[in-house]
Design an enzyme around this catalytic site. Structure first.
Site, mmCIF file in Angstrom:
data_model
loop_
_atom_site.group_PDB
_atom_site.id
_atom_site.type_symbol
_atom_site.label_atom_id
_atom_site.label_comp_id
_atom_site.label_asym_id
_atom_site.label_seq_id
_atom_site.Cartn_x
_atom_site.Cartn_y
_atom_site.Cartn_z
ATOM 1 N N HIS A 34 0.866 -1.186 0.000
ATOM 2 C CA HIS A 34 0.000 0.000 0.000
ATOM 3 C C HIS A 34 0.901 1.234 0.000
ATOM 4 C CE1 HIS A 34 1.084 0.156 4.197
ATOM 5 N NE2 HIS A 34 0.550 -1.041 4.418
ATOM 6 N N HIS A 37 4.041 1.302 2.243
ATOM 7 C CA HIS A 37 5.224 0.607 1.732
ATOM 8 C C HIS A 37 5.909 1.432 0.636
ATOM 9 C CE1 HIS A 37 2.670 -3.004 2.952
ATOM 10 N NE2 HIS A 37 3.771 -3.209 3.649
ATOM 11 N N GLN A 154 9.518 -2.485 16.391
ATOM 12 C CA GLN A 154 10.292 -3.293 15.431
ATOM 13 C C GLN A 154 11.473 -2.487 14.888
ATOM 14 O OE1 GLN A 154 8.519 -5.816 12.187
ATOM 15 N NE2 GLN A 154 8.968 -4.017 10.950
HETATM 16 P P1 AMP Z 1 4.806 -5.266 6.481
HETATM 17 O O1 AMP Z 1 4.626 -5.637 5.050
HETATM 18 O O2 AMP Z 1 3.532 -4.984 7.192
HETATM 19 O O3 AMP Z 1 5.728 -6.201 7.216
HETATM 20 O O4 AMP Z 1 5.563 -3.876 6.458
HETATM 21 C C1 AMP Z 1 6.765 -3.702 5.747
HETATM 22 C C2 AMP Z 1 7.359 -2.383 6.122
HETATM 23 O O5 AMP Z 1 6.444 -1.345 5.804
HETATM 24 C C3 AMP Z 1 7.640 -2.267 7.631
HETATM 25 O O6 AMP Z 1 8.860 -1.583 7.805
HETATM 26 C C4 AMP Z 1 6.466 -1.468 8.111
HETATM 27 O O7 AMP Z 1 6.740 -0.727 9.286
HETATM 28 C C5 AMP Z 1 6.246 -0.532 6.941
HETATM 29 N N1 AMP Z 1 4.892 0.020 6.961
HETATM 30 C C6 AMP Z 1 3.728 -0.658 6.951
HETATM 31 N N2 AMP Z 1 2.689 0.198 7.039
HETATM 32 C C7 AMP Z 1 3.213 1.439 7.110
HETATM 33 C C8 AMP Z 1 2.648 2.757 7.215
HETATM 34 N N3 AMP Z 1 1.337 2.957 7.283
HETATM 35 N N4 AMP Z 1 3.494 3.801 7.283
HETATM 36 C C9 AMP Z 1 4.843 3.617 7.234
HETATM 37 N N5 AMP Z 1 5.428 2.412 7.131
HETATM 38 C C10 AMP Z 1 4.625 1.339 7.059
#
Ligand code: AMP
Length: 286
Positions: A34, A37, A154
């Site tokens: 989204h 990312h 994290q």
């Molecule tokens: P995930 O696919 O949920 O493991 O997230 C991958 C990366 O995207 C991680 O570093 C998350 O912290 C970051 N991320 C996910 N959602 C957001 C958001 N709304 N704002 C900023 N970073 C995000």
């Protein structure tokens, strides 16, 4: 844009890029991409990366037995399109067997920082995260890696791991990207019905209330915690935690504070949602 699933092909592509003088930028994800990312992709370029790598891997090691591994959204075709449109150079899509072949028995564990909050509510989660990210760092080699501060703990854990293990990676934390209305973007938001999506706004409302109190001069940690908690409790089905902590150590604060981060985790319908805001630093969720 190239896509590789083989570990050694991935390593070779990163090595080749560096040998050609490129600076490698890494954005690890679990896919279902989204705008949050994709903002990390932009950030890694701003940090000087000229060869941008996105990894898409739903890491089984970081899911608890009762969590959503089986139903985690998988949208690889759209993810690849989104990466290509954003100027990503390489997408790494390993499978479980390649990452964790028979005989795999090594894990990376960060101690103190992983104990409270997400660590307490999701036993084993951070061990899974640090293990997979250490592997991705090992495969990618020297790079700048961007993580979202949506997963604030994290990010701090991965900074600690990288420093403690002297890994050749610059770890960057990018601010939270929100939907209109304030909800933090998350792959898990797609689990929400319209009513649940409305109730999910309770988290950002709690953060906004605390930020407004901070702007009005409130500096008492307990008062700020209760101000943040009200809207979350009103809206969520259950609350895992609402806490005011030191932004670096994540230790709970009491008394008068000069720097503070509000951390929230709550359940709304089928989704477990997290959010946070550094008071006086991050913009009001809107
Ligand atoms: P995930 O696919 O949920 O493991 O997230 C991958 C990366 O995207 C991680 O570093 C998350 O912290 C970051 N991320 C996910 N959602 C957001 C958001 N709304 N704002 C900023 N970073 C995000």
């Amino acid at each position: 844009m190239e896509r590789v699933s083989e570990l050694e092909a991935f390593r070779a592509a990163c090595d080749r890029a560096r040998a050609a003088g490129e600076r490698v930028g890494l954005v690890p994800t679990m896919g279902a991409l989204h705008d949050g990312h994709l903002a990390l992709v932009d950030e890694v370029k701003r940090r000087g990366a000229s060869f941008v790598v996105v990894t898409v891997f739903v890491n089984p090691l970081q899911f608890g037995a009762n969590e959503d591994l089986g139903r985690y959204p998988r949208t690889l075709a759209q993810d690849l399109e989104a990466c290509e449109a954003r100027g990503v150079d390489l997408v790494f899509t390993p499978d479980d067997g390649a990452m964790y072949p028979p005989g795999f028995q090594t894990h990376v564990e960060v101690e103190g920082l992983t104990q409270p909050f997400e660590g307490a509510h999701r036993p084993g989660h951070f061990r899974g995260v640090t293990t997979v990210v250490a592997k991705l760092f090992g495969l990618t080699g020297p790079c700048v890696a961007v993580f979202g501060r949506k997963d604030y703990q994290q990010w701090r854990v991965l900074e600690r791991m990288t420093r403690d293990l002297n890994l050749p990676v610059e770890v960057v934390g990018h601010p939270i990207v929100r939907e209109e209305g304030g909800l933090a973007r998350s792959s898990r938001n797609r689990y929400l019905s319209p009513d649940e999506r409305e109730r999910a706004l309770g988290l950002s409302r709690g953060l906004r209330a605390a930020a407004q109190a901070w702007a009005a001069g409130t500096r008492d940690a307990a008062a700020l915690t209760e101000i943040a908690r009200g809207p979350v409790e009103d809206a969520a089905d259950s609350v895992d935690y609402v806490a005011v902590v030191d932004p670096t150590t994540l230790e709970r604060l009491d008394g008068t504070v000069s720097r503070a981060l509000v951390l929230i985790a709550a359940h709304v319908g089928p989704a477990r949602l997290i959010d946070n805001l550094e008071l006086g630093v991050d913009p009001l969720p809107a």
